[in-house]
Design an enzyme around this catalytic site. Structure first.
Site, PDB file in Angstrom:
ATOM      1  N   SER A   1      -1.039   6.015  -8.871  1.00 46.84           N
ATOM      2  CA  SER A   1      -0.794   4.579  -8.784  1.00 46.84           C
ATOM      3  C   SER A   1      -1.521   3.838  -9.907  1.00 46.84           C
ATOM      4  O   SER A   1      -1.335   4.163 -11.073  1.00 46.84           O
ATOM      5  CB  SER A   1      -1.195   4.081  -7.393  1.00 46.84           C
TER       6      SER A   1
ATOM      7  N   ASP B   1       9.734   4.426  -3.978  1.00 45.56           N
ATOM      8  CA  ASP B   1       8.619   3.666  -4.548  1.00 45.56           C
ATOM      9  C   ASP B   1       9.175   2.572  -5.458  1.00 45.56           C
ATOM     10  O   ASP B   1       9.947   2.864  -6.374  1.00 45.56           O
ATOM     11  CB  ASP B   1       7.736   4.624  -5.357  1.00 45.56           C
TER      12      ASP B   1
ATOM     13  N   HIS C   1       5.524   5.495  -1.927  1.00 48.83           N
ATOM     14  CA  HIS C   1       4.348   5.353  -2.774  1.00 48.83           C
ATOM     15  C   HIS C   1       3.109   5.802  -1.992  1.00 48.83           C
ATOM     16  O   HIS C   1       3.011   5.585  -0.788  1.00 48.83           O
ATOM     17  CB  HIS C   1       4.207   3.884  -3.190  1.00 48.83           C
TER      18      HIS C   1
END
EC number: 3.1.1.-
Length: 319
Positions: free
Chosen positions: A165, A262, A292
């Site tokens: 991320s 995501d 995600h």
């Protein structure tokens, strides 16, 4: 986009991803949606304890590393005495959340599967620290271990960076920073990037996906950005919008992992297509049915474990 027009993500995710979403921790308080960042950080750390349990045991050491901003905490995971390389891990959390404890299992598994030393860097969080402080402290830590490699008994001749991320953005940004400023911290053998954001401000997946289940609505993404950046001009910096950097030369081999549902998926796709178009070594893998942050859930998700093994295998293949 009107919320009604978005995809019904929770109906489309895989069975194992649904199991994770439906796993309730009875001893956990409610998410402090209107709370302070400090309260949200505390909750995030508590919530991740369950998912970090049962990780491989190995020699672990903690060190405080000096930087121009002060000291940064690091944690070394050593699966074997004679490691072939050292991987620096940068945790996700939207630049505002996360620490070495929230990503402990991820780092341990990565060390176990790669048999390389993994060093987690507890870079400073935003909004207390603004761009580019986190990158500068990451680079400082890397330089410190390169200079002190013999003292710490680590192999810094070949290194890598890995992150998830926001940590994936910091991972690639740090590698590009070292390249552009010609800083020698050892040969960067590979970069491992799980579901990162790399500079897109709008995309198809950002429109169709993202909700309360992943904390990645348009408003959430704007909040993370405003907390991280010092000013509006930073949005175009080649170390924030990485597509404004030169991706046509001397980019370390990149493993780029995407989660199917995501909202940041198009960032990964564009990064892969850009690198591939310019003959930069890279590999892209999409993990079907995932949200995600799925990398956290390897206690329940075979796909999460697979994604970590894939990254470790990619890195060791570059050595």
């Amino acid at each position: 986009m009107k919320p009604e027009n978005k995809l019904p993500v929770l109906d489309l995710i895989s069975a194992e991803m649904k199991t994770v979403v439906n796993t309730l921790q009875s001893d956990l308080p409610s998410w402090p949606a209107t709370g302070t960042i400090a309260e949200q950080r505390q909750y995030y750390t508590l919530e991740r304890r369950f998912w970090n349990a049962g990780a491989p045991e190995m020699a672990t050491r903690a060190y405080m590393v000096p930087t121009k901003y002060g000291q940064v905490e690091t944690r070394l995971f050593c699966p074997q005495p004679d490691s072939p390389a050292t991987l620096f891990y940068l945790h996700g959390g939207g630049f505002i959340l996360g620490n070495l404890d929230t990503h402990d299992r991820i780092m341990r598994l990565l060390a176990s599967y790669s048999q390389c030393t993994v060093i987690g860097i507890d870079y400073p969080l935003s909004p207390e620290a603004r761009f580019p402080q986190a990158i500068e402290e990451i680079v400082a830590a890397c330089c410190y271990f390169h200079q002190q490699a013999e003292d710490y008994q680590i192999n810094m001749s070949r290194i890598g960076f890995a992150g998830d991320s926001a940590g994936a953005m910091l991972t690639l940004a740090s590698a590009l920073w070292l390249r552009d400023k010609q800083i020698d911290c050892g040969k960067i053998a590979g970069v491992l990037l799980w579901y990162g954001l790399y500079g897109l401000r709008d995309s198809v997946t950002r429109r169709l996906l993202g909700g309360v289940w992943d904390g990645l609505t348009q408003q959430d993404l704007q909040m993370y950005e405003e907390a991280y950046l010092s000013n509006d001009a930073d949005r175009e910096s080649p170390y924030y919008c990485l597509f404004n950097n030169d991706l046509t030369r001397e980019v370390p081999p990149c493993f780029i992992a995407g989660a199917e549902f995501d909202p940041l998926l198009d960032d990964s796709r564009l990064l892969y297509q850009t690198l591939a178009a310019h003959q930069q070594p890279c590999e892209f893998k999409l993990y079907p049915g995932t949200l995600h942050a799925f990398l956290h859930y390897s206690r329940m998700m075979k796909t999460a474990d697979e994604a970590l093994r894939d990254g470790a295998q990619f890195f060791t293949a570059q050595l």
